[in-house]
Design a protein around this motif. Structure first.
Motif, short mmCIF file in Angstrom:
data_model
loop_
_atom_site.label_atom_id
_atom_site.label_comp_id
_atom_site.label_asym_id
_atom_site.label_seq_id
_atom_site.Cartn_x
_atom_site.Cartn_y
_atom_site.Cartn_z
N SER A 89 22.42 -60.07 35.31
CA SER A 89 23.47 -59.76 36.02
C SER A 89 24.30 -58.77 34.94
O SER A 89 23.89 -58.43 34.11
N LEU A 90 25.37 -58.43 35.68
CA LEU A 90 26.15 -57.36 34.98
C LEU A 90 26.98 -57.95 33.82
O LEU A 90 27.82 -57.22 33.41
N ARG A 91 26.81 -59.25 33.74
CA ARG A 91 27.54 -60.11 32.64
C ARG A 91 26.92 -59.63 31.26
O ARG A 91 27.56 -59.74 30.49
N ALA A 92 25.85 -59.12 31.51
CA ALA A 92 24.89 -58.88 30.34
C ALA A 92 25.46 -57.60 29.73
O ALA A 92 25.30 -56.66 30.45
N THR A 93 25.48 -57.48 28.49
CA THR A 93 25.71 -56.17 27.72
C THR A 93 24.31 -56.06 27.10
O THR A 93 23.79 -56.81 26.48
N VAL A 94 23.66 -55.03 27.15
CA VAL A 94 22.32 -54.45 26.88
C VAL A 94 22.16 -54.01 25.51
O VAL A 94 22.88 -52.73 25.53
N GLU A 95 21.75 -54.35 24.53
CA GLU A 95 21.48 -53.81 23.04
C GLU A 95 20.46 -52.94 23.14
O GLU A 95 20.65 -51.75 22.66
#
Length: 248
Positions: A89-95
């Motif tokens: 979802s857009l809730r995740a910030t991808v590292e």
């Protein structure tokens, strides 16, 4: 219980995060993609750990259509990981993300891992989707390689989801469940068996976590429409609610 009884996703004031994780073998979307998307969307996941994503002609477009229909985005994997994939979802910030191809045994199907490191609020999480071999010796070796890769990701907390092609009493399943926490065995919720939708009689799909992650519930959602589950693919979905501590 029903899927609505699992906690909703949220971030606490201390930075810890409750997330919903779905693991699902989608049989290359050869069945009913609309039913598949409805099942995924109904589970309200933050992360989807897919096995048997499309791998060949226009596989990226097919996976992108599924993600869009389920209100998700592609994180990693697919054809480039030999089948496993990650949606979020857009809730995740991808590292970061990485697709890992496992050693090929001549005459057997190529296998791989779709991996990522993501953040939810103040929580940092490694994520791995896997689909292990049908051949028992290769499967056992792949289980070891999965654990080695997990160790190399440099994360304190991680979740693994996959089609293990083995029941909990098998040696590869036991190997993974010794190193990690089997979410269903730790906090069962919903129903247990993942194969097959027409005759659920075995648990060969699982979500596993590292120490420090609180498992709030895990299993096959019991309240989803049976006709969608049968039409979507030849496995049932595994859904877990997990509480991830904040990074100190």
């Amino acid at each position: 219980m029903d899927s609505g009884s699992l906690p909703n996703s949220h971030t606490a004031s201390d930075g810890s995060a409750v997330i919903r994780v779905l693991s699902y073998n989608i049989r290359s979307m050869r069945d009913d993609p609309a039913a598949l998307a409805r099942v995924m969307k109904a589970c309200a996941p933050d992360l989807v750990l897919i096995q048997e994503a499309p791998r060949f002609f226009r596989w990226r477009k097919k996976l992108a259509r599924l993600a869009r229909a389920a209100n998700l985005v592609i994180l990693s994997g697919g054809g480039s990981a030999a089948g496993p994939a990650l949606l979020c979802s857009l809730r995740a910030t991808v590292e970061r993300t990485e697709d890992v191809l496992l050693p090929l045994t001549p005459g057997l199907h190529r296998r791989g891992l779709a991996t990522a490191v993501v953040r939810f609020g103040g929580a940092r999480l490694g994520v791995v989707s896997c689909h292990l071999s049908l051949q028992k010796d290769e499967r056992y070796a792949q289980g070891g390689l999965l654990l080695d890769h997990l160790e190399s990701m440099g994360v304190e907390h991680a979740v693994v989801g996959g089609d293990l092609n083995e029941r909990p009493d098998g040696r590869t399943f036991r190997r993974l469940a010794t190193a990690l926490n089997d979410a269903w065995a730790t906090r069962p919720w919903g129903t247990e068996y993942t194969s097959t939708p027409d005759d659920p009689h075995q648990r060969i799909d699982a979500i596993l976590t590292t120490e420090g992650i609180e498992i709030l519930g895990c299993g096959v959602p019991a309240d989803l429409p049976a006709h969608d589950l049968r039409a979507a693919t030849d496995h049932l979905p595994v859904l877990a609610a997990l509480k991830i501590p904040a990074v100190p």
